[in-house]
Design an enzyme around this catalytic site. Structure first.
Site, mmCIF file in Angstrom:
data_model
loop_
_atom_site.group_PDB
_atom_site.id
_atom_site.type_symbol
_atom_site.label_atom_id
_atom_site.label_comp_id
_atom_site.label_asym_id
_atom_site.label_seq_id
_atom_site.Cartn_x
_atom_site.Cartn_y
_atom_site.Cartn_z
ATOM 1 N N GLU A 110 -20.550 -18.718 -36.552
ATOM 2 C CA GLU A 110 -20.433 -20.041 -36.907
ATOM 3 C C GLU A 110 -19.308 -20.882 -36.053
ATOM 4 O OE1 GLU A 110 -21.668 -19.278 -41.701
ATOM 5 O OE2 GLU A 110 -20.609 -20.984 -41.209
ATOM 6 N N GLU A 149 -18.776 -15.357 -47.742
ATOM 7 C CA GLU A 149 -17.663 -15.984 -48.628
ATOM 8 C C GLU A 149 -17.453 -15.628 -49.695
ATOM 9 O OE1 GLU A 149 -18.922 -19.888 -45.737
ATOM 10 O OE2 GLU A 149 -18.522 -20.134 -47.772
HETATM 11 O O1 G3I Z 1 -31.472 -32.130 -48.159
HETATM 12 C C1 G3I Z 1 -30.901 -32.976 -48.953
HETATM 13 C C2 G3I Z 1 -31.222 -34.181 -48.790
HETATM 14 O O2 G3I Z 1 -32.360 -34.292 -49.561
HETATM 15 C C3 G3I Z 1 -30.390 -35.513 -49.340
HETATM 16 O O3 G3I Z 1 -30.999 -36.667 -48.968
HETATM 17 C C4 G3I Z 1 -28.944 -35.203 -48.584
HETATM 18 C C5 G3I Z 1 -27.858 -36.304 -49.014
HETATM 19 O O4 G3I Z 1 -27.129 -35.764 -50.059
HETATM 20 O O5 G3I Z 1 -28.356 -34.128 -48.822
HETATM 21 C C6 G3I Z 1 -29.090 -32.876 -48.146
HETATM 22 O O6 G3I Z 1 -28.340 -31.796 -48.259
HETATM 23 C C7 G3I Z 1 -27.185 -31.435 -47.595
HETATM 24 C C8 G3I Z 1 -27.629 -30.322 -46.674
HETATM 25 O O7 G3I Z 1 -26.586 -29.847 -46.049
HETATM 26 C C9 G3I Z 1 -28.984 -30.425 -45.949
HETATM 27 O O8 G3I Z 1 -28.592 -31.501 -44.762
HETATM 28 C C10 G3I Z 1 -26.385 -31.093 -48.653
HETATM 29 O O9 G3I Z 1 -26.032 -32.333 -49.229
HETATM 30 C C11 G3I Z 1 -25.125 -30.778 -47.490
HETATM 31 O O10 G3I Z 1 -24.002 -30.260 -48.651
HETATM 32 C C12 G3I Z 1 -25.532 -29.543 -46.923
HETATM 33 O O11 G3I Z 1 -24.288 -29.218 -46.043
HETATM 34 C C13 G3I Z 1 -24.366 -27.864 -45.263
HETATM 35 C C14 G3I Z 1 -23.205 -26.984 -46.079
HETATM 36 O O12 G3I Z 1 -23.234 -25.848 -45.393
HETATM 37 C C15 G3I Z 1 -23.341 -26.860 -47.455
HETATM 38 O O13 G3I Z 1 -22.314 -26.155 -47.996
HETATM 39 C C16 G3I Z 1 -24.055 -28.154 -43.880
HETATM 40 O O14 G3I Z 1 -25.151 -28.807 -43.536
HETATM 41 C C17 G3I Z 1 -24.031 -26.775 -43.176
HETATM 42 O O15 G3I Z 1 -23.813 -26.834 -41.830
HETATM 43 C C18 G3I Z 1 -22.791 -26.071 -44.103
HETATM 44 O O16 G3I Z 1 -22.781 -24.602 -43.494
HETATM 45 C C19 G3I Z 1 -22.042 -23.688 -43.896
HETATM 46 C C20 G3I Z 1 -22.428 -22.318 -43.896
HETATM 47 O O17 G3I Z 1 -23.792 -22.249 -44.613
HETATM 48 C C21 G3I Z 1 -21.712 -21.398 -44.109
HETATM 49 N N1 G3I Z 1 -20.273 -21.367 -43.857
HETATM 50 C C22 G3I Z 1 -19.533 -22.747 -43.754
HETATM 51 C C23 G3I Z 1 -20.677 -23.877 -43.235
HETATM 52 C C24 G3I Z 1 -20.115 -25.211 -43.069
HETATM 53 O O18 G3I Z 1 -19.753 -25.539 -44.522
#
Ligand code: G3I
Length: 389
Positions: free
Chosen positions: A287, A169
């Protein structure tokens, strides 16, 4: 090129013999036999790998979830555990454990692993962004930290990663405020501090650390979804230039995040994917999901628009067919196993229903549609080329 069924079977067994390069993960190990009518089973005759993004908080914890990951998918992507904030939570200290678990699961189930991701503006730990913002980390130090991170992580997983999303990205969207003349996002964390050249360097460092891994540039809306095709034109021109400079890029990953409200043109995606492969590159859908507006009652996500029940599987179908039509499209990965696990509801208010399985891990119409497509493809689609798997 229509191939007779018998010939396909011959090719499949030859392909299985050919593929044992990435350490031990090509063919299912003795004792594990994925169902032949699973997504991975139906895709095997043409050498296409079908995958999913795996949530390591659920794998080997939720039995039904784990069973689906094992039986249905021949490639897996860590949804979060190979990202910087997990891998290097503090400077120089590495946390490979959750990712190593996924690697061993993959090896036990004959799955190839897509590494995700090394150079990205999101999920960067606070010690790094904070240090840059308060000036305790200079740009020269930032460059060294990035190089060390890439070489350490790729080196740790050397020989166990099929495809790496090296950069993710980096290109600007129509709504971004500071696109550079070549379409790269000037506001990106890495670009704004280290300049555009850092992307090519990231690929060189990844290649140095694991010369056998296929190195991908990964992004969304780079296959015509932006309507103007401007983002795809920009990525095509950039990667052509990079290849001319000898930068070790092997493939382009189109993420494939769709939304039924915008409609989708599979023929545009097919044309853009084919154009990337005309440069000798592989392509992959990395994805895929198709979200729509939902009403959520007791956790169940029900499309508010009755047509979406048809549009959601249809757009998945069109994306898969675009990939099947391009013989260098070597993998088709869905993002998240089920609707409850999906990133969509927490990102797009009022949306969901984006995956192949409902919130109770029961297959949806989209799952059946993809199975039908793969069954037909086994009789007609060309065998994947250049999989290096
Ligand atoms: O690990 C922490 C946990 O300790 C905490 O309690 C919890 C509550 O805030 O957050 C957890 O982290 C989260 C992480 O996912 C793991 O679950 C983050 O807040 C959350 O923002 C993160 O979201 C991920 C996102 O990327 C971040 O940008 C999504 O799961 C994941 O599906 C998403 O994937 C991205 C690809 O990497 C790139 N392309 C787009 C795609 C969708 O956004």
């Amino acid at each position: 090129m229509k191939l007779h069924r018998l010939a396909v079977v011959g090719l499949a067994s030859a392909a299985t013999l050919l593929v044992a390069t990435v350490a031990g993960a090509a063919a299912p190990p003795r004792g594990f036999h994925p169902p032949s009518d699973s997504l991975r089973g139906l895709a095997a005759p043409i050498g296409l790998r079908v995958g999913n993004a795996v949530n390591m908080d659920k794998l080997n914890v939720n039995a039904k979830y784990t069973g689906i990951v094992a039986d249905q998918f021949s490639t897996v992507t860590p949804e979060n555990v190979m990202k910087w904030d997990t891998i290097e939570p503090s400077q120089g200290s590495y946390n490979y454990a959750p990712a190593d678990q996924l690697i061993s699961f993959a090896q036990q189930h004959g799955q190839l692993v897509r590494g995700h991701t090394l150079l990205w503006h999101s999920q960067i730990p606070a010690w790094l962004t904070g240090g840059v913002n308060n000036g305790t980390i200079s740009n020269a130090q930032l460059r060294d930290i990035l190089k060390q991170h890439i070489i350490s992580e790729v080196g740790h997983f050397k020989g166990k990663i099929w495809q790496w999303d090296v950069a993710n990205e980096i290109f600007a969207n129509s709504w971004d405020s500071s696109p550079l003349p070549d379409g790269i996002n000037g506001g990106d964390f890495w670009i704004s501090h280290l300049g555009e050249g850092i992307v090519a360097d990231a690929f060189r460092w990844a290649h140095q650390a694991d010369p056998k891994a296929l190195l991908f540039y990964n992004d969304y809306n780079i296959a015509g979804q932006d309507g103007t095709n401007a983002k795809s034109d920009a990525v095509y021109a950039w990667v052509k230039q990079m290849l001319a400079q000898g930068v070790p890029i092997n493939g382009i990953g189109e993420q494939g995040h769709l939304d039924t409200q915008y409609g989708f043109d599979g023929t545009k995606m097919q044309a853009d994917l084919a154009r990337y492969t005309s440069l000798g590159l592989k392509v992959a859908i990395t994805e895929a999901d198709v979200r729509t507006f939902v009403e959520t009652t007791d956790g169940n996500q029900t499309p508010t628009d009755s047509l979406s029940q048809f549009a959601q599987p249809f757009e998945f179908d069109q994306m898969l067919k675009a990939c099947l039509a391009v013989s260098s499209c070597i993998s088709f990965t869905i993002w998240d196993v089920d609707d409850a696990d999906s990133w969509v509801p927490s990102t797009f208010a009022g949306e969901g229903y984006s995956t192949l399985y409902d919130v109770n891990l029961n297959p949806k119409a989209a799952y059946t549609t993809l199975k039908q497509d793969l069954t037909l493809a086994a009789h007609g689609a060309s065998h994947r080329i250049g999989t290096n798997s």
